[in-house]
Design an enzyme around this catalytic site. Structure first.
Site, PDB file in Angstrom:
ATOM      1  N   LEU A 249       4.525   3.305   2.080  1.00 35.95           N
ATOM      2  CA  LEU A 249       3.144   3.573   1.677  1.00 35.95           C
ATOM      3  C   LEU A 249       2.179   2.782   2.542  1.00 35.95           C
ATOM      4  CD1 LEU A 249       1.115   4.898  -0.229  1.00 35.95           C
ATOM      5  CD2 LEU A 249       1.383   2.931  -1.744  1.00 35.95           C
ATOM      6  N   TYR A 250       2.555   1.559   2.893  1.00 33.85           N
ATOM      7  CA  TYR A 250       1.713   0.762   3.796  1.00 33.85           C
ATOM      8  C   TYR A 250       1.448   1.528   5.081  1.00 33.85           C
ATOM      9  CZ  TYR A 250       0.537  -2.747   7.322  1.00 33.85           C
ATOM     10  OH  TYR A 250      -0.063  -3.430   8.349  1.00 33.85           O
ATOM     11  N   ALA A 251       2.511   2.068   5.686  1.00 33.64           N
ATOM     12  CA  ALA A 251       2.367   2.830   6.922  1.00 33.64           C
ATOM     13  C   ALA A 251       1.487   4.056   6.703  1.00 33.64           C
ATOM     14  CB  ALA A 251       3.740   3.247   7.438  1.00 33.64           C
TER      15      ALA A 251
END
Length: 438
Positions: A249-251
């Site tokens: 999700l960060y990416a």
């Protein structure tokens, strides 16, 4: 406030059957009833008054869901003549052709180093940070102290606070924004996904909304991530490669940021430069990074988890020393063209760029542990584990030819040299420098 107590001193009065006539009993019942009503009314007014005072004295802020607690929009003390004077003094340009730069996430790892470097060369620098507790806030406060001694003031506030951002631009006509504030970390997204949307997407949009409407519009350099390359297998990673397969999700939020930047550049004429950082390390680093907690656990005699991919595949990272990253950030600022919008309206084509900032030399994580063993003079208890499906990828490797050509970017610090500097700082910061480093 204590609950209303039953009025027992009336209700428990002794009564002797037949002693009072009905008229007298009725009279006393009416007296008792009116007395009860009067006391109930008094207590009701007291209770309502307390509620009114509570709301009048409470900060005027909207409730935030619990899962955003680490990135919540809080009310900070800002504004006023003294505050404005500090802001202006910090952002005062002291060199010819210098910039006035707003650095978001200034108390973070990269933010601290970039802010200090800008200040040293004479640029005006104002920091902004919300000092959230994703990792130990005391480390961020120590960085804040470091910057304040060099003349950089950090405003405590959230990038989602539109009123604060507008006030900052009202006090200082910033020429540039170095946007480094973000919810970092790949694995934490599985625990608190809302914090990534709140900071990396909503916060970025809020900043761009303010920047598009101020006059003049600043040029913006912001931190993307090597994580956007996701599940790519072609190496080294080039800015032209596909980035539509995020592994975390960060990416995904960083990839979303790149698309959002394109939109604001296209519609409003904002000059935007994105920097894809590759595994930054060094003094004053982040405690959630492997090199940092490996050092801590080695000194404590704890086992070190070393991941391997399928079929015993090597996990490697393109470790990039902080000083090299700072040079890339300053190069991006120095080559950023002016935004072309005015009053929220685009006047012409504006610059839009994306650069890899890496070291071009991926190192297996097992080699990282070996270097730390030598520097700390401690034998690691290695625990070989399979790479979990939590967003981590097997390897990262940067193609930096575009940054070399456009920014003059050239990393000069190898992992051995960089870790030696980090370990020296770590031992001094946490152990008072009692342990020697080779």
């Amino acid at each position: 406030m204590s609950q209303l107590k039953p009025m027992s001193h009336i209700d428990s009065a002794p009564s002797t059957p037949g002693k009072f006539k009905m008229e007298k009993a009725s009279y006393f019942n009416r007296v008792r009833w009116h007395t009860s009503l009067a006391k109930l009314a008094v207590w009701s007014f007291v209770f309502l008054g307390a509620i009114l005072i509570f709301f009048l004295r409470s900060p005027a802020s909207s409730p935030v869901p619990a899962d955003l607690s680490r990135r919540s929009l809080r009310t900070y003390n800002w504004g006023g003549p003294v505050w404005e004077k500090r802001v202006r003094a910090s952002a005062q340009i002291r060199s010819r052709n210098g910039f006035a730069v707003l650095v978001t996430g200034a108390a973070g790892f990269v933010g601290t180093h970039v802010s200090a470097a800008l200040k040293r060369r004479g640029d005006g620098v104002l920091g902004l940070d919300n000092f959230n507790d994703y990792y130990d806030p005391s480390l961020k406060r120590a960085r804040q102290g470091l910057l304040e001694r060099s003349g950089v003031y950090i405003v405590e506030g959230d990038i989602n606070d539109e009123a604060l951002l507008r006030k900052l631009f009202e006090v200082v006509p910033f020429t540039h924004v170095m946007h480094l504030a973000a919810q970092a970390g790949v694995r934490y997204a599985m625990e608190n996904p809302g914090s990534y949307v709140h900071s990396n997407i909503a916060g970025f949009v809020n900043l761009l909304e303010v920047c598009k409407s101020v006059n003049p519009q600043p040029a913006i350099v912001w931190a993307s991530s090597s994580s956007v390359y996701g599940l790519n297998t072609k190496v080294p990673f080039s800015e032209r490669d596909r980035t539509d397969q995020p592994a975390s999700l960060y990416a995904a939020t960083k990839k979303a940021g790149e698309e959002i930047a394109h939109t604001y550049n296209h519609i409003y004429g904002l000059s935007l430069t994105g920097l894809r950082f590759f595994t930054v390390y060094g003094p004053w680093g982040r405690p959630d990074m492997a090199y940092f907690f490996f050092t801590r656990d080695l000194l404590k005699g704890k086992s070190i988890p070393i991941f391997e991919a399928a079929n015993h595949g090597t996990v490697a990272r393109d470790f990039t020393y902080i000083d090299d990253i700072v040079r890339g950030c300053l190069g991006a600022l120095d080559t950023a063209e002016k935004s072309t919008g005015s009053g929220g309206k685009k006047r012409g084509p504006a610059q839009l760029r994306i650069f890899n900032l890496g070291n071009t030399s991926p190192v297996p994580v097992s080699d990282l542990v070996s270097i730390l063993e030598r520097l700390l003079k401690v034998k690691a208890k290695r625990n070989i584990m399979k790479l979990p499906r939590n967003g981590d990828v097997q390897f990262t490797h940067a193609n930096i030819s575009y940054a070399q050509m456009e920014l003059g970017y050239k990393p000069t610090t190898d992992l051995q040299s960089g870790l030696k500097k980090f370990v020296r700082w770590y031992l001094n910061y946490y152990s008072g420098g009692k342990k020697a480093v080779e």
